[in-house]
Design a protein around this motif. Structure first.
Motif, mmCIF file in Angstrom:
data_model
loop_
_atom_site.group_PDB
_atom_site.id
_atom_site.type_symbol
_atom_site.label_atom_id
_atom_site.label_comp_id
_atom_site.label_asym_id
_atom_site.label_seq_id
_atom_site.Cartn_x
_atom_site.Cartn_y
_atom_site.Cartn_z
ATOM 1 N N MET A 20 6.180 -65.383 8.485
ATOM 2 C CA MET A 20 6.197 -63.923 8.476
ATOM 3 C C MET A 20 6.021 -63.523 9.929
ATOM 4 N N LYS A 77 2.276 -55.613 0.444
ATOM 5 C CA LYS A 77 1.905 -56.477 -0.677
ATOM 6 C C LYS A 77 1.429 -55.651 -1.877
ATOM 7 N N CYS A 91 3.532 -65.292 -1.143
ATOM 8 C CA CYS A 91 2.602 -65.529 -0.041
ATOM 9 C C CYS A 91 1.876 -66.846 -0.105
#
Length: 92
Positions: A20, A77, A91
């Motif tokens: 990320m 999220k 994740c």
């Protein structure tokens, strides 16, 4: 992958997702990926929350494509998943 290998071993790993990063970091990284032959082969945006790109690393990582995710907002999220357990899918 040949049909014989696929029949014997299945599809195997399609891609993995180790990264990320910010849009700025990705834009700085991209020329260094494309120069040796690791271009973007697919990409998109999900609901204005994240951008994702699949990088063609198959020649360098034994047939595996690498996914890079760019976060577009701090609460992505919470907006994308209904629970932490569900967020684990993306994740880890």
């Amino acid at each position: 992958m040949t049909l014989k290998v696929w029949k014997e071993q299945g599809e195997g790993v399609h891609h993995f997702f180790p990264s990320m990063c910010s849009k700025e970091d990705f834009e700085a990284l991209l020329p260094g990926l494309e120069a040796p032959g690791m271009p973007i082969i697919q990409g998109g945006t999900i609901d204005g929350l994240i951008e994702y790109y699949y990088i063609d690393t198959r020649d360098y990582l034994s047939g595996v494509t690498t996914e890079i995710v760019i976060l577009l907002c701090d609460d992505w999220k919470e907006k994308m998943f209904s629970s932490e357990k569900e967020a684990w899918v993306l994740c880890g």
